[in-house]
Design a protein around this motif. Structure first.
Motif, PDB file in Angstrom:
ATOM      1  N   LYS A   1       0.860  -1.174   0.000  1.00 26.92           N
ATOM      2  CA  LYS A   1       0.000   0.000   0.000  1.00 26.92           C
ATOM      3  C   LYS A   1       0.907   1.239   0.000  1.00 26.92           C
ATOM      4  N   ILE A   2       0.414   2.321  -0.591  1.00 29.81           N
ATOM      5  CA  ILE A   2       1.211   3.556  -0.684  1.00 29.81           C
ATOM      6  C   ILE A   2       0.438   4.712  -0.086  1.00 29.81           C
ATOM      7  N   LYS A   3       1.149   5.517   0.684  1.00 35.16           N
ATOM      8  CA  LYS A   3       0.577   6.739   1.233  1.00 35.16           C
ATOM      9  C   LYS A   3       1.597   7.862   1.054  1.00 35.16           C
ATOM     10  N   VAL A   4       1.175   8.961   0.483  1.00 34.24           N
ATOM     11  CA  VAL A   4       2.067  10.100   0.247  1.00 34.24           C
ATOM     12  C   VAL A   4       1.566  11.289   1.051  1.00 34.24           C
ATOM     13  N   GLU A   5       2.323  11.675   2.048  1.00 35.52           N
ATOM     14  CA  GLU A   5       1.968  12.850   2.858  1.00 35.52           C
ATOM     15  C   GLU A   5       2.465  14.137   2.200  1.00 35.52           C
ATOM     16  N   ALA A   6       3.657  14.081   1.617  1.00 32.61           N
ATOM     17  CA  ALA A   6       4.255  15.263   0.993  1.00 32.61           C
ATOM     18  C   ALA A   6       3.911  15.270  -0.487  1.00 32.61           C
ATOM     19  N   SER A   7       2.646  15.550  -0.805  1.00 32.19           N
ATOM     20  CA  SER A   7       2.188  15.434  -2.188  1.00 32.19           C
ATOM     21  C   SER A   7       2.813  16.482  -3.108  1.00 32.19           C
TER      22      SER A   7
ATOM     23  N   LEU B   1       5.344   4.799   2.901  1.00 31.66           N
ATOM     24  CA  LEU B   1       4.921   6.128   3.317  1.00 31.66           C
ATOM     25  C   LEU B   1       5.973   7.134   2.862  1.00 31.66           C
ATOM     26  N   VAL B   2       5.552   8.097   2.049  1.00 30.34           N
ATOM     27  CA  VAL B   2       6.456   9.149   1.558  1.00 30.34           C
ATOM     28  C   VAL B   2       6.157  10.420   2.347  1.00 30.34           C
ATOM     29  N   ARG B   3       7.158  10.929   3.026  1.00 26.61           N
ATOM     30  CA  ARG B   3       6.962  12.110   3.873  1.00 26.61           C
ATOM     31  C   ARG B   3       8.261  12.900   3.992  1.00 26.61           C
TER      32      ARG B   3
ATOM     33  N   LEU C   1      19.060  13.704   9.109  1.00 24.36           N
ATOM     34  CA  LEU C   1      18.125  14.370   8.203  1.00 24.36           C
ATOM     35  C   LEU C   1      17.481  15.583   8.860  1.00 24.36           C
ATOM     36  N   THR C   2      16.911  16.427   8.013  1.00 27.50           N
ATOM     37  CA  THR C   2      16.146  17.585   8.485  1.00 27.50           C
ATOM     38  C   THR C   2      14.790  17.577   7.796  1.00 27.50           C
ATOM     39  N   THR C   3      13.967  18.516   8.175  1.00 27.54           N
ATOM     40  CA  THR C   3      12.627  18.586   7.586  1.00 27.54           C
ATOM     41  C   THR C   3      12.656  19.072   6.132  1.00 27.54           C
ATOM     42  N   ASP C   4      13.831  19.453   5.636  1.00 28.16           N
ATOM     43  CA  ASP C   4      13.962  19.842   4.224  1.00 28.16           C
ATOM     44  C   ASP C   4      14.148  18.640   3.316  1.00 28.16           C
ATOM     45  N   HIS C   5      14.299  17.437   3.918  1.00 30.40           N
ATOM     46  CA  HIS C   5      14.592  16.245   3.131  1.00 30.40           C
ATOM     47  C   HIS C   5      13.359  15.371   2.998  1.00 30.40           C
ATOM     48  N   LEU C   6      13.220  14.771   1.822  1.00 38.62           N
ATOM     49  CA  LEU C   6      12.109  13.865   1.545  1.00 38.62           C
ATOM     50  C   LEU C   6      12.599  12.429   1.681  1.00 38.62           C
ATOM     51  N   VAL C   7      11.828  11.592   2.378  1.00 36.47           N
ATOM     52  CA  VAL C   7      12.246  10.208   2.597  1.00 36.47           C
ATOM     53  C   VAL C   7      11.131   9.235   2.217  1.00 36.47           C
ATOM     54  N   ILE C   8      11.556   8.037   1.830  1.00 37.04           N
ATOM     55  CA  ILE C   8      10.655   6.900   1.644  1.00 37.04           C
ATOM     56  C   ILE C   8      10.748   6.070   2.914  1.00 37.04           C
TER      57      ILE C   8
END
Length: 804
Positions: A213-219, A286-288, A306-313
């Motif tokens: 299943k996939i969920k993307v928070e940072a669309s 989950l992508v956030r 990491l920081t909040t400027d980075h996107l992670v899987i």
């Protein structure tokens, strides 16, 4: 971007076009080809051999004696030092007479008493870069698959019978960061079709949606994410043709699954990532954005914060990949991997750029995301990779894909007109030809009278405005086909003004005289600003200076030139000659913009002539620098208008300084820097000049007049005049010239004497006077009469007497 010619030929017909010709055509169309590397250039005589027997060398611990079958029942003995050589292997053999990179010729040799008929080669010895060789072969010979044909051309099997074009891409041409993108470009140039790979495979009854299943928070950072699941894969080396293509593209082979994702990356320009499904940690993707201080261990075994400027899987809880940059070590595909979770996604380029820069990770994937990938290829690349994993890793692809999409991607629609294109290009291209160019590029085209509506495919994200269409027409039509026309108008564009032309002559003259151009700061300190100024002025101060050293605008160029001399002398450069043409800034009053005036300054120190074998060394003196100025004045045609007058100026030597006048106007000075100032700056004897360049270059130049070569002789008379020591020689010369009238053509000083044979306070100055009349031969009586007038004039005005 490295483009394999043979690989490119699979997508577009290249028949009749050599790699060099193709490179020329691509360059002329707007993408520079920086080089064409023929991989097997100069190489020959390398075949596939079969190691029939291997035994240790009797007299060397690190050597092996191998019996190698080269085909056609030819078995030769080869001594090999590679640790991984073994019986039964298919290897690359450079036979006797073969030539390897660097013109290295293989000869029959003896190694510790044993004859060796050739060499078993590593990939590095065949010209591959060490960093591109797979780990298992990085420290030994290369082993071909067991089905390789013995005796076949090893260079051909390694795809070294290829040429690689290196494209120097500008940031806007992200579409050419893929083989298919380059294929579209080449097809447009050659007016041929592009052939895409056929994608087909058999999927299982099990659905991918049941496995993940996939969920993307940072669309906003990830508007499209596609995942596929492939089971029962067998991790092994990828096919040799795939490995060689990856190495030609500058990518190191790893294993079949990783190589396939890299292969599709180069083919489609779409980055992919493969996770080990069983090591992923959950069935949820989950992508956030990363949490501040969150950590991940990447594939290079480095732990990264990491920081909040980075996107992670993530797997729902912990990061498994730094999105678009590098995967995590906790979900890496390894030799025991059985199920692969395949990612194909569209990430925001700026977000990827931030992570790449922060962590110092520059990858093929991040480079493409930063410049922009084609959203329409996200699905196609995933399907292509699934097909290849099914084919070369034995994988079973679960039915369908799992995806999350939060944005739509429509092709850009841009309008232009035939008149606009032709007006901008200065050409006369027909509407039909313009339409054909856009069709060759694969664009949708509709015409309505002179209006052309172009639908631009999403792969060409660089085309958004009308001017972009004009550029496409120009480069495909051919810049060489733009007609040559002469400019029409009141003035010819690009012509130098008279002032600019003279200034350029001044630069050439000074550099030809041995001076180097310097460029110094216009900003200086209050203490230096007024030194050596030609004109007095209030200082122009900056409201918010960066430092006190750069707080006011300069009034003279010399202070910083002297600083430049000091800098060079401190570094053992004992012969320095610099000049500068630049502006000084004269105050026009408070709240008024200062007046800029262009000055020419120079500073010279050290030897003017080095000590060579046939001449003595000559240090710089006043007359060397004066000679430079005299030559400059002569170049500008102002010799008869310039006068030197002895002067005292602050910061200058009182006895070796002169001011220059153009008529009655002061335009500069020349002389030695005061010894006290030299000492403060740690300078050796230094001579300088500063001239008002604008006055020199705008002065009225007398018309050049030519005279007939003299037919009649001249008469010379020498005189030695005794005068007071304080009498200036220039004044004597002026009086002589005025008294001599029309017959006196030349006056020159040739001697100066001050000694005990003269009265105290006196000096003797000797002049040579030349009398001449271009119409006739002068008589002694005429010359004597004029000469006596000269003697009477200097006696009356200066009290001069002839020296006995």
């Amino acid at each position: 971007m490295f483009v394999s010619y043979k690989w490119l030929a699979e997508y577009v017909d290249l028949s009749g076009v050599t790699p060099d010709e193709l490179a020329e055509k691509i360059t002329r169309s707007g993408i520079e080809v920086e080089g064409v590397d023929v991989l097997n250039e100069g190489m020959k005589g390398v075949v596939i051999g079969h190691v029939v027997e291997k035994e240790p060398h009797p007299d060397a611990d690190k050597l092996n004696k191998c019996q190698v079958d080269l085909g056609n029942d030819e078995i030769v003995q080869i001594i090999c030092g590679a640790k991984n050589v073994d019986k039964g292997q298919k290897v690359a053999v450079a036979t006797v007479g073969a030539v390897l990179p660097g013109n290295f010729k293989i000869k029959k040799a003896k190694l510790r008493g044993e004859v060796s008929h050739g060499m078993i080669c590593s990939l590095q010895e065949l010209g591959f870069e060490a960093k591109l060789v797979a780990k298992e072969y990085s420290e030994g010979i290369f082993v071909f698959p067991s089905d390789a044909e013995v005796g076949a051309d090893a260079l051909q099997q390694l795809n070294l019978d290829d040429a690689v074009l290196e494209l120097g891409l500008t940031p806007n041409r992200a579409d050419a960061l893929s083989m298919l993108g380059v294929a579209h470009e080449v097809a447009a140039i050659l007016n041929r079709d592009v052939k895409y790979p056929e994608i087909s495979y058999v999927s299982t009854a099990e659905k991918a949606s049941d496995a993940v299943k996939i969920k993307v928070e940072a669309s906003e950072d990830n508007p499209l994410y596609v995942a596929k699941v492939i089971k029962n894969v067998t991790i092994a080396p990828s096919p040799l043709w795939m490995q060689s293509r990856l190495m030609a593209a500058g990518i190191r082979p790893h294993n079949n699954v990783v190589d396939i994702t890299n292969y599709v990356l180069i083919e489609y320009g779409q980055p992919l990532h493969s996770f080990d499904y069983d090591r992923f940690g959950s069935r949820e993707i989950l992508v956030r954005r990363a949490n501040d201080g969150e950590k991940i261990k990447t594939l290079d075994d480095q732990e990264r914060t990491l920081t909040t400027d980075h996107l992670v899987i993530t797997n729902g809880t912990e990061p498994v990949a730094l999105a678009g940059v590098m995967g995590g070590a906790n979900s890496e595909v390894q030799s025991d991997t059985k199920t692969v979770l395949l990612e194909s996604a569209l990430f925001n380029g700026q977000r990827i750029r931030t992570a790449s820069k922060d962590h110092g990770l520059r990858s093929e994937a991040s480079a493409r995301y930063e410049k922009g990938v084609d959203p329409k290829r996200v699905h196609a690349a995933a399907e292509r990779a699934a097909q290849l994993i099914s084919l070369y890793a034995g994988g079973e692809v679960l039915e369908g894909s799992v995806e999350v999409q939060s944005a739509t991607f429509e092709p850009a629609v841009v309008k232009t007109t035939v008149n606009k294109i032709n007006r901008v290009l200065g050409m006369d291209i027909s509407a039909e030809e313009i339409k054909a160019i856009f069709e060759r590029l694969g664009f949708g085209v509709e015409t309505d009278n002179s209006v052309i509506t172009v639908t631009v495919p999403t792969r060409r994200g660089d085309i958004t405005i009308e001017e972009d269409l004009v550029e496409e027409v120009a480069r495909l039509y051919g810049y060489d086909n733009i007609p040559t026309t002469l400019p029409v108008g009141q003035a010819i564009p690009g012509k130098l003004t008279d002032y600019q032309e003279k200034r350029r002559k001044v630069r050439r003259y000074l550099e030809g005289s041995g001076l180097y151009q310097a460029i110094t700061y216009s900003l200086t300190s209050e203490g230096k600003a007024a030194k050596y100024a030609l004109e007095a002025s209030e200082l122009t101060k900056l409201a918010l200076p960066m430092s006190e050293e750069r707080s006011v605008l300069r009034l003279s160029l010399l202070p910083h030139l002297l600083d430049a001399l000091k800098y060079n002398l401190a570094r053992q450069m004992d012969q320095v000659a610099l000049y500068e043409i630049g502006s000084v800034f004269l105050s026009e009053g408070k709240d008024q913009q200062p007046l800029e005036k262009e000055r020419l300054s120079a500073a010279v120190t050290g030897l003017w002539h080095s000590h060579s074998w046939q001449a003595e060394k000559k240090p710089v003196d006043f007359y060397v620098v004066k000679g430079i100025v005299d030559g400059l004045v002569d170049l500008l045609g102002l010799t008869n208008q310039i006068q030197y007058k002895q002067a005292n100026r602050a910061g200058m030597h009182p006895g070796r300084t002169a001011e220059l006048f153009l008529g009655d106007k002061l335009i500069g000075f020349i002389g030695q820097v005061h010894p006290t100032a030299q000492k403060e700056l740690d300078l050796t004897e230094t001579y300088v000049f500063e001239l008002s360049l604008v006055d020199l270059l705008t002065a009225t130049v007398e018309e050049t007049r030519f005279e007939i070569i003299p037919r009649f002789p001249s008469i010379s008379r020498d005189i030695a005049l005794v005068v007071d020591k304080n009498v200036v020689v220039g004044d004597i010369e002026q009086i002589i010239t005025e008294a001599g009238g029309k017959l006196l053509k030349d006056v020159s000083v040739f001697d100066l004497y001050e000694g005990d044979r003269l009265e105290e306070g006196k000096k003797s100055v000797a002049f040579s006077l030349r009398y001449f009349d271009p119409e006739r031969t002068l008589t002694d009586e005429e010359v004597t009469k004029t000469h006596e007038k000269v003697l009477n004039a200097v006696e009356e005005k200066l009290g001069a007497t002839l020296r006995g």
